[in-house]
Design a protein around this motif. Structure first.
Motif, PDB file in Angstrom:
ATOM      1  N   LYS A   1      14.852   0.981 -13.663  1.00  0.00           N
ATOM      2  CA  LYS A   1      16.048   0.682 -12.786  1.00  0.00           C
ATOM      3  C   LYS A   1      16.286   1.798 -11.874  1.00  0.00           C
ATOM      4  N   GLY A   2      16.348   1.700 -10.597  1.00  0.00           N
ATOM      5  CA  GLY A   2      16.477   2.727  -9.459  1.00  0.00           C
ATOM      6  C   GLY A   2      18.251   2.773  -9.367  1.00  0.00           C
ATOM      7  N   ILE A   3      18.870   4.021  -9.521  1.00  0.00           N
ATOM      8  CA  ILE A   3      20.145   4.373  -8.953  1.00  0.00           C
ATOM      9  C   ILE A   3      20.200   5.120  -8.193  1.00  0.00           C
ATOM     10  N   CYS A   4      21.417   5.183  -7.429  1.00  0.00           N
ATOM     11  CA  CYS A   4      21.407   6.412  -6.257  1.00  0.00           C
ATOM     12  C   CYS A   4      22.784   6.897  -6.470  1.00  0.00           C
ATOM     13  N   THR A   5      22.807   7.990  -5.923  1.00  0.00           N
ATOM     14  CA  THR A   5      24.057   8.974  -5.971  1.00  0.00           C
ATOM     15  C   THR A   5      25.237   8.438  -4.928  1.00  0.00           C
TER      16      THR A   5
ATOM     17  N   LEU B   1      17.931   9.302  -5.142  1.00  0.00           N
ATOM     18  CA  LEU B   1      17.414   8.375  -5.940  1.00  0.00           C
ATOM     19  C   LEU B   1      16.835   8.821  -7.530  1.00  0.00           C
ATOM     20  N   VAL B   2      17.419   8.139  -8.482  1.00  0.00           N
ATOM     21  CA  VAL B   2      17.185   8.402  -9.832  1.00  0.00           C
ATOM     22  C   VAL B   2      16.921   7.176 -10.752  1.00  0.00           C
ATOM     23  N   THR B   3      15.673   7.399 -11.245  1.00  0.00           N
ATOM     24  CA  THR B   3      14.955   6.280 -12.022  1.00  0.00           C
ATOM     25  C   THR B   3      15.544   6.150 -13.399  1.00  0.00           C
ATOM     26  N   VAL B   4      15.896   5.202 -13.849  1.00  0.00           N
ATOM     27  CA  VAL B   4      16.413   5.017 -15.268  1.00  0.00           C
ATOM     28  C   VAL B   4      15.307   4.162 -16.107  1.00  0.00           C
ATOM     29  N   LEU B   5      14.574   4.590 -17.007  1.00  0.00           N
ATOM     30  CA  LEU B   5      13.746   3.737 -17.833  1.00  0.00           C
ATOM     31  C   LEU B   5      14.515   3.127 -19.154  1.00  0.00           C
ATOM     32  N   GLY B   6      14.613   1.845 -19.181  1.00  0.00           N
ATOM     33  CA  GLY B   6      15.317   1.484 -20.445  1.00  0.00           C
ATOM     34  C   GLY B   6      14.374   0.407 -21.386  1.00  0.00           C
ATOM     35  N   CYS B   7      14.812   0.476 -22.562  1.00  0.00           N
ATOM     36  CA  CYS B   7      14.177  -0.321 -23.545  1.00  0.00           C
ATOM     37  C   CYS B   7      15.025  -0.973 -24.637  1.00  0.00           C
ATOM     38  N   GLY B   8      14.749  -2.102 -25.060  1.00  0.00           N
ATOM     39  CA  GLY B   8      15.472  -2.643 -26.358  1.00  0.00           C
ATOM     40  C   GLY B   8      14.405  -3.774 -26.814  1.00  0.00           C
TER      41      GLY B   8
ATOM     42  N   GLU C   1       8.737  14.141  -7.409  1.00  0.00           N
ATOM     43  CA  GLU C   1       9.002  14.523  -6.198  1.00  0.00           C
ATOM     44  C   GLU C   1       9.971  13.494  -5.482  1.00  0.00           C
ATOM     45  N   SER C   2       9.636  12.082  -5.718  1.00  0.00           N
ATOM     46  CA  SER C   2      10.356  10.850  -5.137  1.00  0.00           C
ATOM     47  C   SER C   2      11.547  10.674  -5.851  1.00  0.00           C
ATOM     48  N   GLY C   3      11.504  10.923  -7.112  1.00  0.00           N
ATOM     49  CA  GLY C   3      12.677  10.143  -8.256  1.00  0.00           C
ATOM     50  C   GLY C   3      12.035   8.746  -8.768  1.00  0.00           C
ATOM     51  N   TRP C   4      10.754   8.685  -8.317  1.00  0.00           N
ATOM     52  CA  TRP C   4      10.429   7.239  -8.926  1.00  0.00           C
ATOM     53  C   TRP C   4       9.429   7.628 -10.149  1.00  0.00           C
ATOM     54  N   SER C   5       9.249   6.621 -10.733  1.00  0.00           N
ATOM     55  CA  SER C   5       8.536   7.014 -12.063  1.00  0.00           C
ATOM     56  C   SER C   5       6.853   6.773 -11.656  1.00  0.00           C
ATOM     57  N   ASN C   6       6.126   7.403 -12.121  1.00  0.00           N
ATOM     58  CA  ASN C   6       4.556   7.458 -12.247  1.00  0.00           C
ATOM     59  C   ASN C   6       3.884   7.244 -13.382  1.00  0.00           C
ATOM     60  N   THR C   7       2.432   7.139 -13.129  1.00  0.00           N
ATOM     61  CA  THR C   7       1.578   6.970 -14.493  1.00  0.00           C
ATOM     62  C   THR C   7       1.971   8.141 -15.396  1.00  0.00           C
ATOM     63  N   GLU C   8       1.912   9.263 -14.941  1.00  0.00           N
ATOM     64  CA  GLU C   8       2.093  10.592 -15.888  1.00  0.00           C
ATOM     65  C   GLU C   8       3.606  10.480 -16.467  1.00  0.00           C
ATOM     66  N   ILE C   9       4.584  10.073 -16.058  1.00  0.00           N
ATOM     67  CA  ILE C   9       5.687  10.321 -16.392  1.00  0.00           C
ATOM     68  C   ILE C   9       5.985   9.066 -17.563  1.00  0.00           C
ATOM     69  N   PHE C  10       5.435   7.494 -16.989  1.00  0.00           N
ATOM     70  CA  PHE C  10       5.514   6.610 -17.927  1.00  0.00           C
ATOM     71  C   PHE C  10       4.710   6.711 -19.217  1.00  0.00           C
ATOM     72  N   SER C  11       3.610   7.536 -19.195  1.00  0.00           N
ATOM     73  CA  SER C  11       2.916   7.844 -20.279  1.00  0.00           C
ATOM     74  C   SER C  11       3.593   8.766 -21.095  1.00  0.00           C
TER      75      SER C  11
END
Length: 356
Positions: A41-45, A70-77, A113-123
């Motif tokens: 989920k993306g959130i903004c200041t 922009l800041v991305t939040v990775l959530g799980c449950g 760089e963008s604040g979005w998640s990418n393949t490296e960060i998700f791994s």
């Protein structure tokens, strides 16, 4: 448009049939603690101001931060109601611990760089963060993780890692996360509202301090803990028909927009079939034909003339073939033939300027 096309009854039922096969194969129907959902989920200041009751025609003022990051939040449950601590992706080139100020227990983060998640960060999130909070796994009793098919979520390295760790990666159908993904259905909506309220309170209590990427983590953690509560997670998995398993849990009104595109496709097919020319049946020829004897004698006499005509046709075909060969050779010569240089005209402007 894409959601309307993808959210058809056929696609959803195919998804539930594949999910049923996985749950039956690994005996996960009665194990909600082993069924997880991951989403971002993306959130903004620059947060959204809350709704305010005001007079008709008036616009109440609201104060938000000037800078927008922009800041991305990775959530799980999981389906039992247990939530994994949040994982933040901040904009920047170097990770600093100051970005995680006032974080909740277990929260972590990274930068892009963008604040979005990418393949490296998700791994990195799957291998080093989420692995600490899921139960022990074996080949007979694995863990099922559902997520959408974004390009940053799928890689060969992640698939190989999941096989070694006895984790089943189940990708949801494209453009159907708004009705099939538990995080989108029951958790991230409340999370966004709570986060905006927390930002509004912070701006009122600290008038001279804006919301930046250095204090957004603490505000987002408060909203995350309230939104991903056990009751919300259990309700989200129930509403999407994952646990308890119910393929008919999705409201049929969600399939109505897809019916429009299905009807358009069917009408186009019928129009194409109508535009085609009708196929005419060939009448069968009778086998026994009575031919007079005089006509047979005339045909026998004309055999020599027919042979002479065949030889003439053969010679004509040879000449045509030779002409075709020479035609292409001549064209090739003309292509590579250099054109003679023509004398360049002298213009008065060139003469005056001294270029000639």
């Amino acid at each position: 448009m894409q959601r309307a096309k993808a959210t058809s009854e056929v696609n959803v039922q195919n998804y539930y049939s594949e999910l049923h096969k996985i749950l039956e194969k690994y005996n996960l129907f009665d194990k909600p603690e082993r069924i997880y959902n991951v989403d971002e989920k993306g959130i903004c200041t620059n947060h959204k101001s809350p709704y305010v009751i005001a007079a008709t025609g008036s616009t109440p003022p609201a104060i938000t931060s000037g800078d927008k990051h922009l800041v991305t939040v990775l959530g799980c449950g999981n389906a039992q109601g247990h939530s994994v601590p949040p994982f933040f992706v901040f904009p920047g080139n170097r990770m600093r611990q100051e970005l995680l100020e006032n974080k909740s227990t277990g929260a972590d983060g990274d930068v892009s760089e963008s604040g979005w998640s990418n393949t490296e960060i998700f791994s990195n999130y799957m291998e080093n963060h989420i692995l600490k909070y899921i139960p022990h796994r074996t080949s007979d009793i694995p863990v099922l993780i559902l997520f959408d098919g974004h390009k940053s979520h799928i890689s060969l390295e992640l698939i190989e890692w999941a096989r070694k760790e006895n984790i089943i990666l189940f990708v949801l159908p494209a453009h159907t996360s708004h009705i099939l993904q538990p995080m989108d259905v029951g958790c991230f909506g409340p999370f966004e509202r709570i986060f905006n309220n927390e930002c509004h309170k912070f701006m009122r209590q600290n008038c001279s301090q804006p919301i930046t990427r250095y204090n957004i983590c603490g505000l987002a953690c408060k909203g995350y803990l309230h939104a991903l509560s056990p009751s919300n997670l259990q309700s989200a998995f129930r509403k999407t028909g994952i646990y308890p398993y119910d393929p008919h849990m999705v409201d049929r009104s969600n399939f109505a927009p897809a019916q429009v595109f299905i009807q358009e496709d069917s009408t186009e097919e019928t129009c194409e079939t109508e535009d085609r020319e009708p196929v005419h049946e060939i009448e069968p020829v009778e086998k026994d034909i009575d031919v007079p004897v005089e006509e047979i004698e005339i045909n026998i006499n004309n055999v020599g003339e027919n042979e002479h005509a065949l030889t003439i046709n053969e010679t004509q075909e040879k000449t045509v073939a030779e002409k075709n060969d020479t035609f292409f050779e001549d064209r090739e010569k003309n292509l590579f033939k250099k054109k003679p240089r023509t004398k360049q005209r002298r213009y008065l402007s060139k003469v005056v300027s001294g270029r000639e």
